[in-house]
Design a protein around this motif. Sequence first.
Motif, PDB file in Angstrom:
ATOM      1  N   ASP A 168     -53.814  -1.198  80.205  1.00 21.47           N
ATOM      2  CA  ASP A 168     -52.341  -1.454  80.839  1.00 21.47           C
ATOM      3  C   ASP A 168     -51.955   0.129  81.303  1.00 21.47           C
ATOM      4  N   ASP A 169     -52.512   0.992  80.044  1.00 23.82           N
ATOM      5  CA  ASP A 169     -52.280   2.474  80.262  1.00 23.82           C
ATOM      6  C   ASP A 169     -52.903   3.224  81.466  1.00 23.82           C
ATOM      7  N   LEU A 170     -54.165   2.512  81.630  1.00 23.41           N
ATOM      8  CA  LEU A 170     -54.905   2.921  82.613  1.00 23.41           C
ATOM      9  C   LEU A 170     -54.005   2.478  83.711  1.00 23.41           C
ATOM     10  N   LYS A 171     -53.767   1.246  84.242  1.00 28.36           N
ATOM     11  CA  LYS A 171     -52.988   0.736  85.336  1.00 28.36           C
ATOM     12  C   LYS A 171     -51.731   1.704  85.703  1.00 28.36           C
ATOM     13  N   SER A 172     -51.136   2.069  84.617  1.00 29.83           N
ATOM     14  CA  SER A 172     -49.944   2.846  85.077  1.00 29.83           C
ATOM     15  C   SER A 172     -49.909   4.290  85.197  1.00 29.83           C
ATOM     16  N   ALA A 173     -51.193   4.862  84.938  1.00 36.16           N
ATOM     17  CA  ALA A 173     -51.612   6.204  85.229  1.00 36.16           C
ATOM     18  C   ALA A 173     -51.468   6.717  86.763  1.00 36.16           C
ATOM     19  N   PRO A 174     -50.936   7.758  87.046  1.00 37.87           N
ATOM     20  CA  PRO A 174     -51.072   8.184  88.186  1.00 37.87           C
ATOM     21  C   PRO A 174     -52.374   8.425  88.880  1.00 37.87           C
ATOM     22  N   ASP A 175     -52.868   8.123  90.168  1.00 41.14           N
ATOM     23  CA  ASP A 175     -54.102   8.269  90.739  1.00 41.14           C
ATOM     24  C   ASP A 175     -54.419   9.809  90.540  1.00 41.14           C
ATOM     25  N   ALA A 176     -53.613  10.505  90.761  1.00 44.58           N
ATOM     26  CA  ALA A 176     -54.207  11.899  90.763  1.00 44.58           C
ATOM     27  C   ALA A 176     -54.605  12.332  89.242  1.00 44.58           C
ATOM     28  N   ALA A 177     -54.138  11.537  88.112  1.00 45.17           N
ATOM     29  CA  ALA A 177     -54.629  11.985  86.839  1.00 45.17           C
ATOM     30  C   ALA A 177     -56.010  11.555  86.534  1.00 45.17           C
ATOM     31  N   VAL A 178     -56.478  10.489  87.589  1.00 47.03           N
ATOM     32  CA  VAL A 178     -57.682   9.636  87.099  1.00 47.03           C
ATOM     33  C   VAL A 178     -58.865  10.330  88.099  1.00 47.03           C
ATOM     34  N   ARG A 179     -58.365  10.722  89.324  1.00 55.98           N
ATOM     35  CA  ARG A 179     -59.405  11.005  90.343  1.00 55.98           C
ATOM     36  C   ARG A 179     -60.354  11.898  90.024  1.00 55.98           C
ATOM     37  N   ASP A 180     -61.638  11.397  90.384  1.00 57.15           N
ATOM     38  CA  ASP A 180     -62.867  12.251  89.967  1.00 57.15           C
ATOM     39  C   ASP A 180     -63.082  12.570  88.587  1.00 57.15           C
ATOM     40  N   LYS A 181     -62.419  11.756  87.607  1.00 57.30           N
ATOM     41  CA  LYS A 181     -62.768  11.934  86.233  1.00 57.30           C
ATOM     42  C   LYS A 181     -63.672  10.728  85.788  1.00 57.30           C
ATOM     43  N   ILE A 182     -64.208  10.998  84.494  1.00 53.74           N
ATOM     44  CA  ILE A 182     -64.809   9.825  83.990  1.00 53.74           C
ATOM     45  C   ILE A 182     -63.768   9.184  83.157  1.00 53.74           C
ATOM     46  N   VAL A 183     -63.311   8.022  83.330  1.00 56.12           N
ATOM     47  CA  VAL A 183     -62.317   7.271  82.513  1.00 56.12           C
ATOM     48  C   VAL A 183     -62.943   6.749  81.264  1.00 56.12           C
ATOM     49  N   TYR A 184     -62.373   6.459  80.159  1.00 56.78           N
ATOM     50  CA  TYR A 184     -62.486   5.967  78.934  1.00 56.78           C
ATOM     51  C   TYR A 184     -61.302   4.904  78.749  1.00 56.78           C
ATOM     52  N   VAL A 185     -61.436   3.767  78.450  1.00 56.63           N
ATOM     53  CA  VAL A 185     -60.750   2.663  78.123  1.00 56.63           C
ATOM     54  C   VAL A 185     -60.974   2.077  76.790  1.00 56.63           C
ATOM     55  N   SER A 186     -59.912   2.085  75.922  1.00 54.03           N
ATOM     56  CA  SER A 186     -60.049   1.497  74.441  1.00 54.03           C
ATOM     57  C   SER A 186     -59.443   0.026  74.428  1.00 54.03           C
ATOM     58  N   HIS A 187     -59.434  -0.445  73.304  1.00 50.25           N
ATOM     59  CA  HIS A 187     -58.822  -1.609  73.050  1.00 50.25           C
ATOM     60  C   HIS A 187     -58.901  -1.936  71.580  1.00 50.25           C
ATOM     61  N   ALA A 188     -58.290  -2.711  71.107  1.00 46.69           N
ATOM     62  CA  ALA A 188     -58.582  -3.085  69.491  1.00 46.69           C
ATOM     63  C   ALA A 188     -58.962  -4.462  68.962  1.00 46.69           C
ATOM     64  N   MET A 189     -60.032  -4.861  69.837  1.00 47.97           N
ATOM     65  CA  MET A 189     -60.584  -6.162  69.637  1.00 47.97           C
ATOM     66  C   MET A 189     -60.586  -6.629  68.164  1.00 47.97           C
ATOM     67  N   ARG A 190     -60.390  -7.529  67.548  1.00 45.37           N
ATOM     68  CA  ARG A 190     -60.825  -8.018  66.048  1.00 45.37           C
ATOM     69  C   ARG A 190     -61.341  -9.347  66.147  1.00 45.37           C
ATOM     70  N   ALA A 191     -62.062  -9.686  64.950  1.00 44.87           N
ATOM     71  CA  ALA A 191     -62.794 -10.932  64.924  1.00 44.87           C
ATOM     72  C   ALA A 191     -61.965 -12.015  64.501  1.00 44.87           C
ATOM     73  N   THR A 192     -61.928 -13.131  65.501  1.00 42.98           N
ATOM     74  CA  THR A 192     -61.214 -14.523  65.134  1.00 42.98           C
ATOM     75  C   THR A 192     -61.928 -15.744  65.017  1.00 42.98           C
ATOM     76  N   GLN A 193     -61.773 -16.765  64.285  1.00 42.84           N
ATOM     77  CA  GLN A 193     -62.879 -17.561  63.956  1.00 42.84           C
ATOM     78  C   GLN A 193     -62.711 -18.626  65.527  1.00 42.84           C
ATOM     79  N   ASP A 194     -61.818 -18.432  66.238  1.00 40.08           N
ATOM     80  CA  ASP A 194     -61.657 -19.400  67.499  1.00 40.08           C
ATOM     81  C   ASP A 194     -62.229 -18.552  68.666  1.00 40.08           C
ATOM     82  N   GLY A 195     -62.599 -17.035  68.483  1.00 37.62           N
ATOM     83  CA  GLY A 195     -62.831 -16.408  69.628  1.00 37.62           C
ATOM     84  C   GLY A 195     -61.773 -15.915  70.472  1.00 37.62           C
ATOM     85  N   SER A 196     -60.604 -16.311  70.141  1.00 38.55           N
ATOM     86  CA  SER A 196     -59.476 -16.049  70.928  1.00 38.55           C
ATOM     87  C   SER A 196     -59.191 -14.415  71.244  1.00 38.55           C
ATOM     88  N   SER A 197     -59.963 -13.737  70.508  1.00 39.64           N
ATOM     89  CA  SER A 197     -59.634 -12.366  70.336  1.00 39.64           C
ATOM     90  C   SER A 197     -60.351 -11.691  71.814  1.00 39.64           C
TER      91      SER A 197
END
Length: 449
Positions: free
Chosen positions: A122-151
């Motif tokens: 979502d943070d990437l989506k809301s970034a202005p194009d000019a901030a991203v253009r010609d850069k190497i983008v890195y995107v994080s997240h906070a996945m955790r283990a869940t028994q049912d795989g919903s994560s």
Amino acid sequence: MKHALVLAMLLLSVRTFAATPLPETDLAYDIVAGLTTEVGPRLAGTEAEARGRQWAVAKLQALGFSHVRIENFTVPTWIRGDERASVVAPYEQRLAITALGRSGATPATGTTAAVIGFASLDDLKSAPDAAVRDKIVYVSHAMRATQDGSSYEYFAPARLFAPAVAAQKGARAILVRSLGPDDSRHPHTGATHWSGGVAPIPAAALSNSDADNLERMLARSRVPVQLHLLLTPRSVGMRQSGNVIAEVPGTDPSAGLIAIGGHLDSWDLGTGALDDGAGVAIATAAAATLLSGDRPRDKPRRTVRLIWWGAEEMEPFGGRAYFGAHAREPHAVVAEADMGADRVWLLRAKFSASAAPVAKRLATALAPLGIGADVAPASEGEDIAEFLKAGVSSVALMQDLTRYFNYHHTADDTLNRVDPQQLRQCVSAWSAMLEIVANAPENLLVGGH
Ligand SMILES: [Zn+2]
């Protein structure tokens, strides 16, 4: 008195056995060991996947299945190349990466650019194009283990869609934090989707250890973090894939058939033991208990069709090819094993109202194996998704996914992750399920098919 007690105990043991048939051999373990040792990784569309089909045909014929055959189809095929990443300023060091499926390529000498980091898609989506253009983008997240795989479902969009978003904004390349809850240095590959018209850019997963490191660098450095990236995968056009199909013939064609299986293809980094060697092994070992061998038994009422689907990992091409060829046949129940090798902990079943007693009998038969029941929600399986949409009855034997995503799509998806005891429990659960759905006297065809 004594005799009565012995008789009671005998009856009790017979009953327990009837409710939870145990596999007579470790056929499932033998299959996953054979497939990972004699074939190894089986990337869709490659010669290795074709060897996997030949291996499957030989195995299924040797086991005594009927109508063993391959149904071919073609798939757009992508092959991994070299993959390297290094931070070149201000803290020079290598990073462990792997290309995502369908990644674009860098020039042969690689590419160097400043990194811009985002905490989420979502943070990437809301970034202005000019901030991203010609850069190497890195995107994080906070996945955790869940028994049912919903994560996994919850956090997967970071891998599935961030590359296309970054490409639209003019990024040079993208690294996504590996989609796994582990803290290992093995990056997790997986498909990414380039939405219509977006030209693929180089896109890779960064191991979780290295993602932590890169985030620290981004936080500490007062100058832009510069990264050198080399990725040389290639799309090689349409190549042959196929579904391997085998049957246990039933006695009553009007009752419809039971379609079960797993997928034969795997990612190329490990040997596809958990994903999905274990799944084809579980489904096959369970179906094999219905074959009349040295322990003769009645044929099942319904034909059990076993499918080792090809080419699932990029998109469920094999599932769609099977549906295209067979949707008109009366499918009574569909089920797929694609959740690794750990124990089944929950039954999910979807049956029409008239077949509701079948779900009840399933819950009763599985309870002694320590399996709970939740018989309302929809079932699982990429390769059977079209049947589920069409309203065909389905069973999902939910396996414990707490551990699974540590190894999923990594070089660590190897045989030593398979716990033989838990695998045996899975086969017991699948055997008990098949016995019931294959022989149920109810009409299971209500609901369109
Ligand atoms: Zn899978």
